[in-house]
Design a protein around this motif. Structure first.
Motif, PDB file in Angstrom:
ATOM      1  N   UNK A 197      22.611  47.488  57.644  1.00 22.43           N
ATOM      2  CA  UNK A 197      22.040  47.779  56.321  1.00 22.43           C
ATOM      3  C   UNK A 197      21.612  46.523  55.563  1.00 22.43           C
ATOM      4  N   UNK A 198      21.934  45.354  56.112  1.00 24.43           N
ATOM      5  CA  UNK A 198      21.431  44.107  55.539  1.00 24.43           C
ATOM      6  C   UNK A 198      19.958  43.882  55.862  1.00 24.43           C
ATOM      7  N   UNK A 199      19.373  44.793  56.642  1.00 25.86           N
ATOM      8  CA  UNK A 199      18.027  44.541  57.161  1.00 25.86           C
ATOM      9  C   UNK A 199      16.985  45.514  56.626  1.00 25.86           C
ATOM     10  N   UNK A 207      16.615  39.690  50.928  1.00 27.95           N
ATOM     11  CA  UNK A 207      15.548  38.671  50.902  1.00 27.95           C
ATOM     12  C   UNK A 207      16.135  37.274  51.125  1.00 27.95           C
ATOM     13  N   UNK A 208      17.378  37.087  50.721  1.00 27.08           N
ATOM     14  CA  UNK A 208      18.037  35.817  50.964  1.00 27.08           C
ATOM     15  C   UNK A 208      18.078  35.510  52.467  1.00 27.08           C
ATOM     16  N   UNK A 214      14.500  34.806  53.733  1.00 27.25           N
ATOM     17  CA  UNK A 214      14.031  33.467  53.352  1.00 27.25           C
ATOM     18  C   UNK A 214      14.719  32.378  54.173  1.00 27.25           C
ATOM     19  N   UNK A 215      16.014  32.539  54.399  1.00 25.77           N
ATOM     20  CA  UNK A 215      16.738  31.548  55.197  1.00 25.77           C
ATOM     21  C   UNK A 215      16.202  31.524  56.634  1.00 25.77           C
ATOM     22  N   UNK A 216      15.884  32.721  57.137  1.00 23.49           N
ATOM     23  CA  UNK A 216      15.349  32.822  58.502  1.00 23.49           C
ATOM     24  C   UNK A 216      14.011  32.107  58.594  1.00 23.49           C
ATOM     25  N   UNK A 217      13.162  32.308  57.572  1.00 26.43           N
ATOM     26  CA  UNK A 217      11.844  31.673  57.590  1.00 26.43           C
ATOM     27  C   UNK A 217      11.982  30.151  57.497  1.00 26.43           C
ATOM     28  N   UNK A 218      12.908  29.689  56.665  1.00 26.62           N
ATOM     29  CA  UNK A 218      13.061  28.247  56.450  1.00 26.62           C
ATOM     30  C   UNK A 218      13.630  27.542  57.679  1.00 26.62           C
TER      31      UNK A 218
END
Lengths: 130, 136
Positions: free
Chosen positions: A45-47, A62-63, A66-70
């Protein structure tokens, strides 16, 4: 040091996802490698990108995106756990004859083999949950 | 696929039906066994109820998945550790548990008991000795 992270609980109800996020961020800051982050049980459910928390609260989903993208993180959602709980990308949704999908950016849906592989390849597998 | 063989210890701590943890843990065990890793299970706390005999789920509308534990021997899962104290605290003995076996290839496929009773000290070394501890 190479880590695989497993998250077993959903956002907001439980602190597991917050703790895993803080752990992951700290590990990256220390220069450690995060091989994979695997979402299991209610952790799937975090996804969902449909999550809409109050404006004065953190957005757990979204946190992660964003961390995944960075940091080019591999966020993997267990397909069997996701199907039970209504988390689907466009392909999964079409395959199961559903009319919508909800997977947030940066996540991908795959099998439990990804968790086992994470355990084999990483130096440490750290589980967050009850 | 990697040729590394690691020891995976699955720690099962929860009752089989009140939550989904036991069922979804078993799903990981089955997939993990297919990766030809050294897979071992430990049952402690309410997790010991997962392998009790005579489970009947008809009245709660859930699938009784306990027969699957009996198939794990065929997946080369040989060691199922059970916490002695957890059994005692719940008024259970080893006779209340499923008769779980594995077949020893090196001894002409002799059937051997999978269940090994351990105390809390021994559980500590099991966790220390494992490469990967998955806790459910």
């Amino acid at each position: 040091m190479k880590y695989t992270i497993q998250i077993n609980e959903g956002p907001y109800t439980h602190q597991a996802s917050d703790s895993a996020y803080n752990f992951t961020k700290a590990a990256l800051e220390k220069g450690y490698e995060i091989f994979r982050i695997f979402f299991y049980h209610d952790g799937v459910n975090n996804a969902t990108r449909l999550t809409t928390p109050p404006q004065d609260d953190r957005n757990v989903i979204t946190r992660w995106s964003e961390l995944a993208a960075a940091h080019d993180l591999d966020l993997v959602v267990c397909v069997a756990a996701a199907q039970r709980r209504g988390i689907a990308d466009a392909d999964e949704s079409a395959r199961n004859g559903k009319d919508a999908d909800n997977l947030a950016p940066g996540f991908r849906i795959s099998g439990l083999g990804q968790l086992i592989e994470g355990g084999i390849i990483a130096d440490r597998l750290v589980v967050f949950g009850d | 696929m990697s040729s590394v063989i690691k020891q995976f210890l699955y720690v099962n701590r929860k009752a089989p039906y009140g939550t989904v943890y036991a069922l979804e843990s078993l799903e990981v065990v089955l997939i993990g066994a297919a990766f030809e890793q050294d897979v071992r299970l430990l049952f402690m706390d309410d997790g010991v109820f997962q392998i009790t005999k005579g489970q009947d789920t008809a009245d709660i509308g859930m699938k009784n998945f306990s027969p699957t534990y009996g198939a794990l021997g065929d997946y080369d899962v040989k060691y199922m550790y059970v916490c002695k104290q957890s059994l005692e605290e719940r008024g259970l003995t080893v006779d209340d548990l499923l008769d779980l076996k594995w077949e020893d290839e090196d001894e002409d496929w002799a059937e051997k008991d999978s269940i090994i009773l351990v105390d809390r000290e021994e559980m500590k070394s099991l966790m220390t000795d494992a490469d990967v501890v998955l806790s459910f």
